[in-house]
Design a protein around this motif. Structure first.
Motif, PDB file in Angstrom:
ATOM      1  N   GLU A 223       5.077  -5.641  -5.373  1.00  0.00           N
ATOM      2  CA  GLU A 223       5.597  -4.882  -6.505  1.00  0.00           C
ATOM      3  C   GLU A 223       5.284  -5.739  -7.761  1.00  0.00           C
ATOM      4  OE1 GLU A 223       9.439  -3.220  -8.954  1.00  0.00           O
ATOM      5  OE2 GLU A 223       9.621  -4.105  -6.900  1.00  0.00           O
ATOM      6  N   GLY A 224       4.678  -5.349  -8.828  1.00  0.00           N
ATOM      7  CA  GLY A 224       4.541  -5.733 -10.242  1.00  0.00           C
ATOM      8  C   GLY A 224       4.041  -7.102 -10.361  1.00  0.00           C
ATOM      9  N   ASN A 225       3.139  -7.464  -9.594  1.00  0.00           N
ATOM     10  CA  ASN A 225       2.354  -8.972  -9.844  1.00  0.00           C
ATOM     11  C   ASN A 225       1.316  -8.929 -10.832  1.00  0.00           C
ATOM     12  OD1 ASN A 225       3.698 -10.315  -7.162  1.00  0.00           O
ATOM     13  ND2 ASN A 225       2.777  -8.331  -6.396  1.00  0.00           N
ATOM     14  N   SER A 226       1.215  -9.939 -11.176  1.00  0.00           N
ATOM     15  CA  SER A 226       0.155 -10.152 -12.240  1.00  0.00           C
ATOM     16  C   SER A 226      -1.192 -10.172 -11.669  1.00  0.00           C
ATOM     17  CB  SER A 226       0.407 -11.420 -13.309  1.00  0.00           C
ATOM     18  OG  SER A 226       0.245 -12.477 -12.196  1.00  0.00           O
ATOM     19  N   LYS A 227      -1.563 -10.614 -10.797  1.00  0.00           N
ATOM     20  CA  LYS A 227      -2.784 -10.471  -9.996  1.00  0.00           C
ATOM     21  C   LYS A 227      -2.649  -9.281  -9.018  1.00  0.00           C
ATOM     22  CE  LYS A 227      -3.123 -15.459 -10.012  1.00  0.00           C
ATOM     23  NZ  LYS A 227      -2.986 -16.807  -9.328  1.00  0.00           N
ATOM     24  N   ALA A 228      -3.904  -9.090  -8.155  1.00  0.00           N
ATOM     25  CA  ALA A 228      -3.767  -8.098  -7.233  1.00  0.00           C
ATOM     26  C   ALA A 228      -2.497  -8.085  -6.345  1.00  0.00           C
ATOM     27  CB  ALA A 228      -5.165  -8.097  -6.353  1.00  0.00           C
ATOM     28  N   GLY A 229      -2.014  -6.882  -5.869  1.00  0.00           N
ATOM     29  CA  GLY A 229      -0.968  -7.163  -4.904  1.00  0.00           C
ATOM     30  C   GLY A 229      -1.436  -7.750  -3.667  1.00  0.00           C
ATOM     31  N   VAL A 230      -2.658  -7.800  -3.294  1.00  0.00           N
ATOM     32  CA  VAL A 230      -3.068  -7.963  -1.794  1.00  0.00           C
ATOM     33  C   VAL A 230      -4.720  -8.636  -2.102  1.00  0.00           C
ATOM     34  CG1 VAL A 230      -3.868  -7.795   0.591  1.00  0.00           C
ATOM     35  CG2 VAL A 230      -1.495  -6.870  -0.276  1.00  0.00           C
ATOM     36  N   THR A 231      -5.002  -9.886  -1.907  1.00  0.00           N
ATOM     37  CA  THR A 231      -6.429 -10.157  -2.126  1.00  0.00           C
ATOM     38  C   THR A 231      -6.859 -10.652  -0.693  1.00  0.00           C
ATOM     39  OG1 THR A 231      -5.911 -10.927  -4.374  1.00  0.00           O
ATOM     40  CG2 THR A 231      -7.929 -11.695  -3.417  1.00  0.00           C
ATOM     41  N   LEU A 232      -7.983 -10.093  -0.613  1.00  0.00           N
ATOM     42  CA  LEU A 232      -8.752 -10.372   0.876  1.00  0.00           C
ATOM     43  C   LEU A 232     -10.009 -11.025   0.711  1.00  0.00           C
ATOM     44  CD1 LEU A 232      -8.039  -7.037   2.706  1.00  0.00           C
ATOM     45  CD2 LEU A 232      -6.735  -8.949   2.559  1.00  0.00           C
ATOM     46  N   ARG A 233     -10.414 -12.091   1.023  1.00  0.00           N
ATOM     47  CA  ARG A 233     -11.749 -13.091   0.966  1.00  0.00           C
ATOM     48  C   ARG A 233     -11.986 -13.887   1.938  1.00  0.00           C
ATOM     49  NH1 ARG A 233     -10.327 -15.687  -4.675  1.00  0.00           N
ATOM     50  NH2 ARG A 233      -9.400 -17.234  -3.296  1.00  0.00           N
ATOM     51  N   GLY A 234     -13.006 -14.367   2.031  1.00  0.00           N
ATOM     52  CA  GLY A 234     -13.663 -15.350   2.955  1.00  0.00           C
ATOM     53  C   GLY A 234     -13.390 -15.179   4.520  1.00  0.00           C
ATOM     54  N   ALA A 235     -14.197 -13.815   5.000  1.00  0.00           N
ATOM     55  CA  ALA A 235     -13.908 -13.699   6.455  1.00  0.00           C
ATOM     56  C   ALA A 235     -12.672 -13.570   6.991  1.00  0.00           C
ATOM     57  CB  ALA A 235     -14.921 -14.798   7.058  1.00  0.00           C
ATOM     58  N   CYS A 236     -11.771 -13.147   6.131  1.00  0.00           N
ATOM     59  CA  CYS A 236     -10.288 -12.704   6.812  1.00  0.00           C
ATOM     60  C   CYS A 236     -10.358 -11.473   7.604  1.00  0.00           C
ATOM     61  CB  CYS A 236      -9.454 -12.823   5.594  1.00  0.00           C
ATOM     62  SG  CYS A 236      -9.506 -11.583   4.602  1.00  0.00           S
ATOM     63  N   GLN A 237      -9.415 -11.349   8.627  1.00  0.00           N
ATOM     64  CA  GLN A 237      -9.193 -10.348   9.426  1.00  0.00           C
ATOM     65  C   GLN A 237      -7.700  -9.837   9.517  1.00  0.00           C
ATOM     66  OE1 GLN A 237     -11.461  -8.218  10.740  1.00  0.00           O
ATOM     67  NE2 GLN A 237     -13.109  -9.259   9.776  1.00  0.00           N
ATOM     68  N   PRO A 238      -6.883  -9.582   8.382  1.00  0.00           N
ATOM     69  CA  PRO A 238      -5.605  -9.322   8.499  1.00  0.00           C
ATOM     70  C   PRO A 238      -5.501  -7.641   8.995  1.00  0.00           C
ATOM     71  CG  PRO A 238      -6.253  -9.321   6.432  1.00  0.00           C
ATOM     72  CD  PRO A 238      -7.463  -9.605   7.221  1.00  0.00           C
ATOM     73  N   HIS A 239      -4.308  -7.460   9.385  1.00  0.00           N
ATOM     74  CA  HIS A 239      -3.865  -5.829   9.700  1.00  0.00           C
ATOM     75  C   HIS A 239      -2.977  -5.634   8.580  1.00  0.00           C
ATOM     76  CE1 HIS A 239      -2.367  -2.776  12.408  1.00  0.00           C
ATOM     77  NE2 HIS A 239      -3.065  -2.081  11.556  1.00  0.00           N
ATOM     78  N   ILE A 253      -4.987  -3.353  -3.796  1.00  0.00           N
ATOM     79  CA  ILE A 253      -5.752  -4.241  -2.716  1.00  0.00           C
ATOM     80  C   ILE A 253      -7.119  -4.661  -3.252  1.00  0.00           C
ATOM     81  CG2 ILE A 253      -6.446  -4.525  -0.203  1.00  0.00           C
ATOM     82  CD1 ILE A 253      -4.253  -2.407   0.398  1.00  0.00           C
ATOM     83  N   HIS A 254      -7.541  -5.768  -3.257  1.00  0.00           N
ATOM     84  CA  HIS A 254      -8.930  -6.233  -3.752  1.00  0.00           C
ATOM     85  C   HIS A 254      -9.353  -6.939  -2.752  1.00  0.00           C
ATOM     86  CE1 HIS A 254     -11.898  -7.370  -6.360  1.00  0.00           C
ATOM     87  NE2 HIS A 254     -11.573  -8.600  -6.825  1.00  0.00           N
ATOM     88  N   ALA A 255     -10.628  -6.620  -2.348  1.00  0.00           N
ATOM     89  CA  ALA A 255     -11.330  -7.222  -1.310  1.00  0.00           C
ATOM     90  C   ALA A 255     -12.679  -7.788  -1.845  1.00  0.00           C
ATOM     91  CB  ALA A 255     -11.699  -6.192   0.101  1.00  0.00           C
ATOM     92  N   LEU A 256     -13.070  -8.876  -1.462  1.00  0.00           N
ATOM     93  CA  LEU A 256     -14.388  -9.626  -1.948  1.00  0.00           C
ATOM     94  C   LEU A 256     -14.808 -10.583  -1.325  1.00  0.00           C
ATOM     95  CD1 LEU A 256     -13.111 -11.760  -5.198  1.00  0.00           C
ATOM     96  CD2 LEU A 256     -11.565 -10.991  -3.522  1.00  0.00           C
ATOM     97  N   GLU A 257     -15.899 -11.152  -1.528  1.00  0.00           N
ATOM     98  CA  GLU A 257     -16.514 -12.269  -0.854  1.00  0.00           C
ATOM     99  C   GLU A 257     -16.350 -12.472   0.643  1.00  0.00           C
ATOM    100  OE1 GLU A 257     -14.869 -15.584  -3.187  1.00  0.00           O
ATOM    101  OE2 GLU A 257     -15.721 -15.116  -4.844  1.00  0.00           O
ATOM    102  N   GLY A 258     -16.604 -11.325   1.349  1.00  0.00           N
ATOM    103  CA  GLY A 258     -16.588 -11.115   2.913  1.00  0.00           C
ATOM    104  C   GLY A 258     -15.280 -10.958   3.308  1.00  0.00           C
ATOM    105  N   GLY A 259     -14.403 -10.663   2.634  1.00  0.00           N
ATOM    106  CA  GLY A 259     -13.043 -10.168   2.988  1.00  0.00           C
ATOM    107  C   GLY A 259     -12.983  -9.046   3.981  1.00  0.00           C
TER     108      GLY A 259
END
Length: 277
Positions: A223-239, A253-259
């Motif tokens: 909640e209420g974060n200054s950046k994305a709530g969730v950032t996915l990057r660099g070949a990550c594989q979360p659920h 939720i922001h996915a970039l650079e292979g996230g």
């Protein structure tokens, strides 16, 4: 040896060329209401299977860490204040058979992490306040697998919690806010369960998963974060599932650079940029 069980109470111990208090070889001391400060090695070292209990102490300043727990120690640290300018972590926990329990401690102001688990350590950190450390308030690394639960984790000069180098563990029901970078960061093979936490605060992003991180993230309020709530990057594989991600100043939720990863059954709303993008 296990027959050694002194009560060490009400002392001021400081400025030694070695550490302040050492318990080892299975000793079971009760260390209560002491002030330990400004030693050249760890202020307190718990090693070699000790079952000591540290209770109500003030452990401050020094050229090493506040408390080192290692070599199979299975001790309890309760209601202590571990503070000041330790050049290493406030509490260092390491070794595959090491499994301390940390309850209701305040750990603040170290030059590195607040609590640092590595080399396969286990243990429990519960109902503690971890704040204002120059490094992450909590680091989990090198296959360590602790439970961090019901803690208040805030105001670090880095992340609230960093899981990396194949660290594991469970983070649940913590209040994580106002850290400089992200509430939780999972990198380089980190694989934690992140459940039912509150990640918030205008100074931080909520969660960063990068560099091959692979965690399960569920039932959190982000909640209420200054950046994305969730950032996915660099070949990550979360659920990432069954979370509420809302009212942030950036994307939900922001996915970039292979996230990568799987994002399902979340409630994402009220963010100033895209919900998912």
């Amino acid at each position: 040896d296990p027959s050694t069980h002194p009560v060490i109470e009400g002392n001021t111990i400081g400025e030694s060329r070695a550490g302040g208090i050492l318990t080892f070889r299975g000793a079971s001391a009760l260390v209560r209401n002491n002030t330990v400060r400004a030693t050249a090695a760890a202020n307190v070292r718990l090693a070699d299977g000790t079952t000591a209990r540290l209770e109500g102490n003030t452990i401050r300043d020094g050229d090493d860490c506040g408390v080192a727990v290692c070599s199979g120690a299975r001790c309890v640290l309760a209601d202590n204040t571990i503070c000041g300018h330790h050049k290493k972590a406030g509490v260092l926990v390491y070794g595959a058979q090491t499994a301390p329990t940390l309850l209701r401690n305040v750990i603040e102001g170290s030059d590195q992490a607040g609590v640092y688990f590595y080399a396969g350590a286990q243990g429990v950190v519960e109902d503690c306040e971890l704040r204002a450390n120059k490094g992450p308030n909590v680091i989990i690394a090198e296959g360590s697998h602790p439970l961090v639960s019901k803690c208040t984790i805030h105001s670090s000069d880095d992340a609230g919690v960093l899981v990396h180098q194949d660290g594991k563990g469970t983070l649940e029901q913590n209040n994580v806010y106002n850290n400089r970078t992200f509430g939780v960061v999972v990198l380089t093979g980190g694989c934690s369960l992140i459940r039912a936490n509150w990640l918030h605060g205008r100074r931080q992003g909520g969660l960063l998963v990068d560099e091959g991180g692979a965690c399960e993230v569920r039932e959190n309020k982000i909640e209420g974060n200054s950046k994305a709530g969730v950032t996915l990057r660099g070949a990550c594989q979360p659920h990432i599932h069954h979370n509420q991600i809302y009212d942030g100043r950036d994307s939900g939720i922001h996915a970039l650079e292979g996230g990568g990863g799987t994002i399902e059954l979340n409630d994402v709303y009220g963010n100033e940029r895209a919900g998912i993008g």
